[in-house]
Enzyme design. Structure first.
Site, mmCIF file in Angstrom:
data_model
loop_
_atom_site.group_PDB
_atom_site.id
_atom_site.type_symbol
_atom_site.label_atom_id
_atom_site.label_comp_id
_atom_site.label_asym_id
_atom_site.label_seq_id
_atom_site.Cartn_x
_atom_site.Cartn_y
_atom_site.Cartn_z
ATOM 1 N N GLU A 337 0.802 -1.223 0.000
ATOM 2 C CA GLU A 337 0.000 0.000 0.000
ATOM 3 C C GLU A 337 0.842 1.284 0.000
ATOM 4 O O GLU A 337 0.669 2.162 0.846
ATOM 5 C CB GLU A 337 -0.968 -0.009 1.185
ATOM 6 C CG GLU A 337 -2.022 -1.101 1.063
ATOM 7 C CD GLU A 337 -3.066 -1.060 2.166
ATOM 8 O OE1 GLU A 337 -4.228 -1.349 1.883
ATOM 9 O OE2 GLU A 337 -2.700 -0.743 3.325
ATOM 10 N N VAL A 338 1.753 1.384 -0.955
ATOM 11 C CA VAL A 338 2.448 2.647 -1.171
ATOM 12 C C VAL A 338 1.500 3.548 -1.967
ATOM 13 O O VAL A 338 1.134 3.230 -3.096
ATOM 14 C CB VAL A 338 3.771 2.433 -1.922
ATOM 15 C CG1 VAL A 338 4.460 3.775 -2.175
ATOM 16 C CG2 VAL A 338 4.689 1.508 -1.127
#
EC number: 3.2.1.52
Length: 575
Positions: A337-338
């Site tokens: 989840e960048v």
């Protein structure tokens, strides 16, 4: 007696009376009774007449080896076996063998005591209780612990007894059988963590994936960078000292459970900003600014800045301390989840992007600076699948060695497992559609108008809803759709408890007995010897096991009314 199974030709009154008479004879049990062991052994035979033998009040376990972990386990299981006196909710029909002396000794034999607790260690064992003797053989110390757990579950009643004429050979289908617990969103005390590891061992699970930190808090005190916890935790009473960490690791070793740490990065690192604000992009900002791209997947912003020169010296200190505190050969490096908006909010990154750089190059910079260092620590890096499969920010596969990298899948069910293994990577399956235990409890956002409506709530406000029932967990086949070669790359799976809406007050019922259902699917599968799913047969055994877990101090939630277990078959969907 279930008349549904009596052939039509026998349904005359005289035949029925004869059958009832035969079934009442105490020396002959027509149907083999269930042996209450969870998870179900791979191969178990209990020969007629399905007899049991009393356990001597002076029963002992004979072990002549010197392994301290197994010595501890022998003493622990001996105390449990002599003191537990668990009485099943539904009595086990068996003939007490009065002519045989009570069982005095279980002889324990270990082939090789030297293999350490690590991925792939042999956990097989065999157990024989032919008459008045009992022998437990195992390949390793860790297999012996699994066998001792089986012996403890075979004993029931007061006075205590266990089956005689029993033979078991057992070994897990999957080498990786884990629980992931998030201790950043909410804090869990030592007692809760140790109880969880103990319950995992009772279910023959072998890996505790400790998601220690996140954007919300940094609760672990690392010797070289203690300020991360001092400033980034929820407070002095919500930290894990180095001594406590070593205690958790040692407790896991004594139960045959590995402890693998995860310090997530570069995303999910907002808590680092309390001590090192210069290396964290978009820290302490509102996560979803109106009219703009979100800065985080949920409230709690902050990503490590791959371009700041101070980022990697600090990160290497963190990784080195982790390797010193956690001896396991696996180390989880996160990389999920960048969020583009977070990095784009940083001026230095804005300039990098304006000059032709890409967000994926930033992630590659991060991975190139950390993955070789993890390898230098003699660790195999585990990453969440996002590092390769995210549609916006990902790295080239050639940057991640297949020999030293494992990918953990959480999206798109079997489809992403297929993608990972088809590329030649080893996979750990934690599909949110099946294995996320926090799903179905709504969301935690305030002033959420989506709940202000009448009618069907759909997923109940949870992005991964609905609630994952034990049946859904039990029935999932983690190698579905894979070729034989791809299936070999699936190491196993993990159920996950993210803690936005969980802490120690609800830990046990969120995990158990659903995690026990997962444990059996990983240990001996979810199908019988004919290949048919065995969820129907498993229901009563899981129900009984849940009551025994509660008696052992684990607050597992019920799966049925007690009436169902006391009235066999009456709660089934069909006869």
């Amino acid at each position: 007696m279930n008349l549904h199974y009596i052939p039509n030709a026998l349904c005359s009154l005289s035949s029925l009376i004869l059958l009832l008479f035969i079934s009442s004879i105490p020396t002959s049990i027509a149907q083999p009774p269930q042996v209450l062991v969870w998870p179900k052994p791979r191969n178990l035979t209990w020969t007629p007449p399905y007899s049991s033998i009393l356990l001597s009040p002076t029963f002992t376990i004979s072990y002549s080896g010197s392994n301290p972990y197994l010595q501890n386990a022998v003493s622990r299981y001996l105390r449990l076996i002599l003191a537990e006196k668990y009485t099943p909710v539904r009595p086990i029909p068996s003939n007490l063998t009065a002519s045989t002396q009570p069982l005095q000794t279980l002889t324990l034999s270990v082939n090789d005591e030297t293999p350490p607790l690590q991925h792939g260690v042999d956990e097989s064992y065999s157990l024989s209780i032919p008459n008045g003797t009992a022998v437990l053989w195992s390949a390793t110390v860790w297999g012996a612990m699994r066998g001792l757990e089986t012996v403890s579950q075979l004993v029931w009643g007061d006075p205590a007894r266990l089956p005689v004429g029993l033979e078991i050979w057992d070994s897990p289908l999957f080498e990786h059988r884990g629980v992931m617990l998030d201790t950043s969103r909410n804090y869990y005390g030592m007692r809760e963590i140790l109880r969880t590891i103990g319950a995992m061992s009772e279910n023959k699970m072998n890996l505790f994936h400790w998601h220690i930190t996140d954007s919300h808090s940094f609760p672990i005190v690392l010797p070289s960078v203690p300020e991360l916890a001092e400033k980034g935790s929820y407070g002095a009473g919500m930290q894990y000292s180095a001594e406590e960490v070593r205690g958790i690791v040692e407790f896991g070793m004594s139960r045959g459970v590995r402890v693998v740490p995860e310090i997530d990065s570069p995303g999910h690192t907002g808590s680092w900003a309390a001590a090192y604000p210069e290396i964290v992009a978009c820290a302490n900002m509102f996560w979803s600014p109106p009219g703009k791209d979100p800065l985080a997947a949920e409230p709690g912003t902050g990503h490590l800045n791959p371009l700041h020169p101070n980022t990697y010296p600090l990160l290497r200190n963190v990784l080195r301390d982790l390797a010193a505190l956690f001896p396991d050969s696996f180390l989880h490096a996160g990389a999920d989840e960048v969020i583009p908006g977070c990095w784009k909010a940083d001026p230095k990154i804005q300039a990098f992007l304006a000059s032709g750089g890409t967000l994926s190059q930033l992630l590659e910079t991060h991975v190139n600076a950390t993955q070789p260092y993890i390898e230098s620590l003699n660790r195999t890096a585990i990453y969440w699948e996002d590092v390769l499969l995210d549609s916006t920010i990902n790295v080239k596969p050639e940057l991640l060695s297949k020999e030293t990298t494992i990918l953990q899948s959480w999206n798109n069910g079997p489809n992403n497992t297929k993608l990972i293994t088809s590329m030649g990577y080893r996979a750990i399956v934690s599909s949110s559609a099946f294995y996320y235990l926090d799903c179905g409890h709504g969301d935690f956002l305030g002033n959420d108008s989506s709940y202000d409506k009448m009618g069907d709530e759909g997923n109940g406000g949870s992005w991964c809803g609905p609630f994952k029932t034990w049946q859904r967990i039990y029935d999932y086949d983690i190698t579905y759709g894979l070729t034989a070669e791809e299936a070999k790359l699936v190491l196993g799976g993990e159920v996950a408890l993210w803690s936005e809406q969980a802490d120690g007050t609800v830990l046990d019922p969120r995990l158990w007995p659903r995690t026990a259902a997962f444990a059996e699917a990983m240990w001996s599968g979810n199908r019988d010897e004919t290949g048919i799913k065995r969820y129907a047969e498993a229901t009563d055994r899981l129900n009984e096991w849940r009551y025994r877990m509660v008696a052992r101090g684990v607050g597992a939630e019920p799966i049925q009314p007690l009436w169902c277990l006391k009235n066999p078959g009456m709660c089934n969907l069909s006869q």
